[in-house]
Enzyme design. Sequence first.
Site, PDB file in Angstrom:
ATOM      1  N   ARG A   9      57.602 -75.738 -37.863  1.00  0.00           N
ATOM      2  CA  ARG A   9      58.411 -74.948 -36.865  1.00  0.00           C
ATOM      3  C   ARG A   9      58.712 -75.580 -35.625  1.00  0.00           C
ATOM      4  O   ARG A   9      59.167 -75.274 -34.349  1.00  0.00           O
ATOM      5  CB  ARG A   9      57.965 -73.827 -37.148  1.00  0.00           C
ATOM      6  CG  ARG A   9      57.662 -72.516 -37.973  1.00  0.00           C
ATOM      7  CD  ARG A   9      57.901 -71.640 -37.684  1.00  0.00           C
ATOM      8  NE  ARG A   9      58.771 -70.205 -37.242  1.00  0.00           N
ATOM      9  CZ  ARG A   9      59.140 -69.777 -36.651  1.00  0.00           C
ATOM     10  NH1 ARG A   9      57.952 -68.635 -37.097  1.00  0.00           N
ATOM     11  NH2 ARG A   9      60.142 -69.330 -35.789  1.00  0.00           N
ATOM     12  N   CYS A  10      57.861 -76.578 -35.440  1.00  0.00           N
ATOM     13  CA  CYS A  10      57.688 -77.563 -34.196  1.00  0.00           C
ATOM     14  C   CYS A  10      58.105 -78.637 -34.417  1.00  0.00           C
ATOM     15  O   CYS A  10      57.656 -80.061 -34.867  1.00  0.00           O
ATOM     16  CB  CYS A  10      56.543 -77.834 -33.602  1.00  0.00           C
ATOM     17  SG  CYS A  10      55.720 -78.189 -32.190  1.00  0.00           S
TER      18      CYS A  10
END
Length: 113
Positions: A9-10
């Site tokens: 998600r980063c």
Amino acid sequence: MIKIYHNNRCSKSRCGLELLENSGKDYEIVKYLEDVPTKTELKNIIKLLGIKPIELVRKNEAVWKTEFKNKDLTDDLIIEAMVNNPKLIERPIVINGNKAVIGRPTEKILEII
């Protein structure tokens, strides 16, 4: 073998993973939010990085601000906080043998691969 502690998600973590994919080298992905490092593993990572535990903490995370900010925490308590709340761990972390970097900026990964 190269190891990347990764959170999909980063965006910075995804960039680090892409760099490793393009390097042609073998690597292992550790999804550290699911496969949380133990206290011993985190201590080893911190030692390889050559930093203090507080330098591995994502201080803008809500859990840090509500539970830990402005408290007088020992290194062990900071490490325990990261084990119990792995989203506090800065990412991506790339380890190659006895060298490690936090991939921010992504180009730092090139220093150890």
